[in-house]
Design a protein around this motif. Structure first.
Motif, PDB file in Angstrom:
ATOM      1  N   UNK A 161      -2.436   7.441  -5.448  1.00 21.78           N
ATOM      2  CA  UNK A 161      -3.070   6.220  -6.064  1.00 21.78           C
ATOM      3  C   UNK A 161      -3.458   6.207  -7.606  1.00 21.78           C
ATOM      4  N   UNK A 162      -4.187   7.299  -7.943  1.00 28.60           N
ATOM      5  CA  UNK A 162      -4.206   7.483  -9.334  1.00 28.60           C
ATOM      6  C   UNK A 162      -2.967   7.231 -10.284  1.00 28.60           C
ATOM      7  N   UNK A 163      -1.789   7.799  -9.679  1.00 26.01           N
ATOM      8  CA  UNK A 163      -0.602   7.546 -10.673  1.00 26.01           C
ATOM      9  C   UNK A 163      -0.078   6.081 -10.284  1.00 26.01           C
ATOM     10  N   UNK A 164      -0.430   5.487  -9.131  1.00 24.08           N
ATOM     11  CA  UNK A 164       0.222   4.194  -8.703  1.00 24.08           C
ATOM     12  C   UNK A 164      -0.638   3.045  -9.624  1.00 24.08           C
TER      13      UNK A 164
ATOM     14  N   UNK B  65       6.082  10.148  -5.731  1.00 21.45           N
ATOM     15  CA  UNK B  65       6.407  11.221  -6.600  1.00 21.45           C
ATOM     16  C   UNK B  65       5.123  12.162  -6.732  1.00 21.45           C
ATOM     17  N   UNK B  66       4.104  11.243  -7.029  1.00 22.08           N
ATOM     18  CA  UNK B  66       2.849  11.998  -6.988  1.00 22.08           C
ATOM     19  C   UNK B  66       2.524  12.800  -6.047  1.00 22.08           C
TER      20      UNK B  66
ATOM     21  N   UNK C 194       2.607   3.803   0.561  1.00 25.51           N
ATOM     22  CA  UNK C 194       1.995   4.384  -0.749  1.00 25.51           C
ATOM     23  C   UNK C 194       2.146   3.583  -1.744  1.00 25.51           C
ATOM     24  N   UNK C 195       1.144   3.138  -2.497  1.00 26.10           N
ATOM     25  CA  UNK C 195       1.103   2.195  -3.660  1.00 26.10           C
ATOM     26  C   UNK C 195       1.059   1.031  -3.431  1.00 26.10           C
ATOM     27  N   UNK C 196       0.887   0.434  -2.027  1.00 28.91           N
ATOM     28  CA  UNK C 196       1.010  -0.944  -1.460  1.00 28.91           C
ATOM     29  C   UNK C 196      -0.527  -1.619  -2.215  1.00 28.91           C
ATOM     30  N   UNK C 197      -0.587  -2.935  -2.303  1.00 32.71           N
ATOM     31  CA  UNK C 197      -1.569  -3.586  -2.723  1.00 32.71           C
ATOM     32  C   UNK C 197      -2.025  -4.393  -1.989  1.00 32.71           C
ATOM     33  N   UNK C 198      -3.335  -4.532  -1.653  1.00 38.85           N
ATOM     34  CA  UNK C 198      -4.072  -5.388  -0.523  1.00 38.85           C
ATOM     35  C   UNK C 198      -5.454  -5.841  -1.270  1.00 38.85           C
ATOM     36  N   UNK C 199      -5.588  -7.008  -1.383  1.00 41.85           N
ATOM     37  CA  UNK C 199      -6.874  -7.715  -1.910  1.00 41.85           C
ATOM     38  C   UNK C 199      -7.501  -6.813  -3.261  1.00 41.85           C
TER      39      UNK C 199
END
Length: 151
Positions: free
Chosen positions: A74-77, A91-92, A110-115
């Protein structure tokens, strides 16, 4: 008044009667070797206990790895642009996981966006006895999230 010799004779007679009545004294050799027999009987119980404790440690370590990998993903995304979130997150996650846990790792969400939140859900399988051998059928799931930036 009885003399001190009387007390000694009485004690000797009491000991002789106690030995005659004791069932332990009837066994030849006494209880020699009893410790070896008890230890041999306890070895399987001790080994099973150690294996179960080790397995609990591996499951706990798998929870720690999953949550750390989800946080790192999440930090990298979040730090990357919106077009590159999924690949940076994957990758992270794979950088963070040891090789033995990479194979059964599920990083599809991984890395999906929600609200307005970027989230990562990592699913790992805990190894049986040692990493890379076999996996428990119970999934270990960790989810992390952070506020989305750079839209």
């Amino acid at each position: 008044m009885p003399g001190s010799g009387d007390a000694g004779r009485i004690r000797t007679r009491l000991r002789a009667h106690a030995r005659a009545l004791s069932p332990v004294s009837a066994r030849p050799g006494g209880d020699r070797g009893q410790l070896s027999i008890e230890f041999t009987g306890m070895v399987p119980i001790i080994l099973v206990t150690l294996v179960l404790l080790w397995q609990a440690v591996l499951v706990g370590y798998t929870f720690t790895l999953a949550s750390g990998a989800a946080d790192e993903g999440v930090r990298k995304a979040v730090a990357s642009g919106a077009w590159d979130r999924h690949s940076r997150c994957r990758d992270a996650v794979y950088e963070r996981l040891p090789n033995a846990w990479e194979g059964p790792a599920d990083v599809s969400r991984c890395g999906y966006e929600e609200n307005d939140m970027v989230k990562a859900t990592i699913t790992l399988k805990a190894p049986v006895l040692f990493p890379g051998f076999a996996s428990l059928p119970i999934p270990v799931r960790a989810t992390a999230g952070a506020a989305a930036e750079g839209k």
